[in-house]
Design a protein around this motif. Structure first.
Motif, PDB file in Angstrom:
ATOM      1  N   GLU A   1       0.935  -1.204  -0.211  1.00 24.58           N
ATOM      2  CA  GLU A   1       0.126   0.065  -0.113  1.00 24.58           C
ATOM      3  C   GLU A   1       0.660   1.178   0.050  1.00 24.58           C
ATOM      4  O   GLU A   1       0.594   2.188  -0.632  1.00 24.58           O
ATOM      5  CB  GLU A   1      -0.840  -0.113   1.133  1.00 24.58           C
ATOM      6  CG  GLU A   1      -1.731   1.210   1.280  1.00 24.58           C
ATOM      7  CD  GLU A   1      -2.929   1.316   2.256  1.00 24.58           C
ATOM      8  OE1 GLU A   1      -3.491   2.129   2.989  1.00 24.58           O
ATOM      9  OE2 GLU A   1      -3.099  -0.154   2.909  1.00 24.58           O
ATOM     10  N   MET A   2       2.046   1.229   0.709  1.00 24.33           N
ATOM     11  CA  MET A   2       2.897   2.310   0.877  1.00 24.33           C
ATOM     12  C   MET A   2       3.530   2.706  -0.504  1.00 24.33           C
ATOM     13  O   MET A   2       3.554   3.871  -0.895  1.00 24.33           O
ATOM     14  CB  MET A   2       3.802   2.179   1.922  1.00 24.33           C
ATOM     15  CG  MET A   2       3.187   2.279   3.421  1.00 24.33           C
ATOM     16  SD  MET A   2       4.231   2.060   4.565  1.00 24.33           S
ATOM     17  CE  MET A   2       5.525   3.324   4.391  1.00 24.33           C
TER      18      MET A   2
ATOM     19  N   ASP B   1       1.248   4.211  -2.996  1.00 20.67           N
ATOM     20  CA  ASP B   1       0.950   5.622  -2.713  1.00 20.67           C
ATOM     21  C   ASP B   1       2.102   6.619  -3.011  1.00 20.67           C
ATOM     22  O   ASP B   1       2.030   7.434  -3.386  1.00 20.67           O
ATOM     23  CB  ASP B   1       0.958   5.884  -1.076  1.00 20.67           C
ATOM     24  CG  ASP B   1      -0.541   5.260  -0.402  1.00 20.67           C
ATOM     25  OD1 ASP B   1      -1.530   4.967  -1.473  1.00 20.67           O
ATOM     26  OD2 ASP B   1      -0.824   5.144   0.557  1.00 20.67           O
TER      27      ASP B   1
ATOM     28  N   ASN C   1       3.598   5.909  -5.830  1.00 23.41           N
ATOM     29  CA  ASN C   1       3.462   5.778  -7.461  1.00 23.41           C
ATOM     30  C   ASN C   1       4.879   5.015  -7.754  1.00 23.41           C
ATOM     31  O   ASN C   1       5.540   5.437  -8.831  1.00 23.41           O
ATOM     32  CB  ASN C   1       3.506   7.187  -8.142  1.00 23.41           C
ATOM     33  CG  ASN C   1       1.974   7.628  -7.674  1.00 23.41           C
ATOM     34  OD1 ASN C   1       1.152   6.943  -7.833  1.00 23.41           O
ATOM     35  ND2 ASN C   1       1.992   8.913  -7.504  1.00 23.41           N
TER      36      ASN C   1
END
Length: 411
Positions: free
Chosen positions: A397-398, A401, A403
């Motif tokens: 997820e990080m 985030d 990109n």
């Protein structure tokens, strides 16, 4: 499926097996240990902060030699020397910057509090680290807390979380016998103590007649390490390695009665709760009867470990992937053992960590620089190796985030 090319074993690794017939098991006091795994030139600390690459590359090393006790199922580093260790404010062990880990710790605290009615009590934590878990236990149950750890750093927790909590920057010893605690907690500390039988015997002596004091310990489980050949979970700081059975044997032999015994955190940790016994012991739990399982794991470790070493040699070798940029995620003990056992230096330059106190420091032994997740936006690695699969979702997820498009691998 990736074809695993058989590679030459790192020069630091040996699977020579032999008996140390005169060496005493520190967990049961029996004579004789069977050596089955050796790593030379491994850093004596994994969690000390290295301020420069030169300091990291020249940090002291020693040999790690695992010996197995066939009487109690215990595994220990037969070459361990406690004098080389430095548990001080330079020691940065906390996992408290991970939401995943904090969720687990909070859930564990809540379960223990509810099951044993720990409300308006006094909790003593031996090896409290930076104090987050003790603060959580006190907050959730309106308890008072006493934390003992030479590596405790004041001002790391908000003042609102420390109401009713005090800390001592020292090692636990018999001089603390006058602390009348309702709960004695010890998480991820016993594996750093070589004379485990002496330590538990000392703890039982300090408790005295207080048979209602809850004892709550948490340690890593070695069974899964051996079964899966997880060489990155074997390092010098951890001089003792437990299964549920060997941990229970230690507790029973030193005057404690087992109340509960189970695995948690995706099977990585053993949790035991116990009380001081006055004589009659409770019936043995099914989880204690793991010696046949352990003997098989010891026998198969050679093949499993060679496979995992070969796998990662293939995965990160510059000969096979000369242009790839690879980073590790997680700079703690697993990363130190992974990089040093594989003798990785030029293949990987950076290790990511969300702990801001680690960022800008260096990995002991191999010298990789520890960077923040934001570093990946510019670096754009081809592969990210996650040092603990339990954090895969959080890390994925990080990275999304940020990109960053990359291949995520887990050990």
């Amino acid at each position: 499926m990736m074809l695993i090319k058989e590679m030459k074993m790192p020069s630091c690794v040996s699977f020579d097996r032999y008996e140390l017939s005169e060496q005493i098991c520190p967990n049961c006091n029996g004579h004789g240990l069977s050596v089955f795994y050796t790593v030379t030139n491994t850093p004596v600390h994994s969690c000390l902060l290295m301020s420069s690459k030169d300091e990291a590359l020249n940090y002291p090393t020693a040999s790690l030699q695992l010996g197995f006790c066939w009487r109690c199922g215990f595994v220990t580093n037969t070459k361990f020397d406690p004098k080389v260790h430095e548990y001080s404010s330079r020691y940065e062990e906390t996992q408290g910057f991970s939401e995943c880990f904090n969720t687990f710790a909070s859930s564990l605290a809540e379960r223990i509090i509810k099951k044993y009615g720990i409300y308006n009590k006094t909790i003593l934590e031996i090896g409290c680290g930076k104090g987050q878990f003790l603060a959580t236990m006190c907050r959730l149950g309106d308890n008072k807390g006493i934390g003992i750890d030479p590596a405790y750093v004041p001002d790391r927790n908000p003042a609102r979380d420390l109401q009713g909590v005090e800390f001592m920057q020292e090692f636990y010893s018999e001089k603390h016998a006058d602390i009348d605690a309702d709960v004695i907690c010890c998480r991820h500390t016993l594996e750093h103590i070589e004379p485990t039988w002496k330590f538990l015997t000392m703890l039982r002596k300090t408790i005295g007649p207080r048979q209602k004091t809850l004892i709550f310990f948490e340690v890593p489980d070695v069974m899964c390490v051996l079964e899966e050949g997880r060489f990155w979970d074997i390092y010098y700081e951890h001089c003792t390695y437990f299964t549920a059975g060997s941990l229970a044997k230690l507790f029973r032999a030193t005057g404690f009665d087992i109340d509960d015994l189970y695995l948690d955190y995706d099977g990585q940790y053993i949790i035991v709760t116990a009380f001081a016994t006055g004589g009659t012991s409770s019936p043995y739990l099914e989880e204690e009867k793991d010696m046949p399982h352990m003997l098989k794991a010891i026998e198969n470790f050679h093949d499993r470990c060679i496979y995992t070493i070969n796998y990662w040699q293939n995965m990160i070798g510059k000969d096979a992937h000369p242009a790839e940029k690879i980073v590790l995620w997680g700079s703690g003990s697993k990363a130190v053992a992974f990089l040093n056992t594989l003798e990785v230096k030029n293949q990987i330059d950076h290790v990511v960590d969300i702990n801001p106190y680690r960022q800008g420091k260096y990995i002991p032994g191999t010298g990789q620089r520890i960077v923040s997740p934001e570093f990946l936006k510019e670096y754009q690695p081809d592969k990210v190796i996650i040092m603990n699969p339990v954090y895969h979702g959080e890390i994925a997820e990080m990275i999304a985030d940020l990109n960053v498009t990359t291949e995520l691998l887990t050990v």
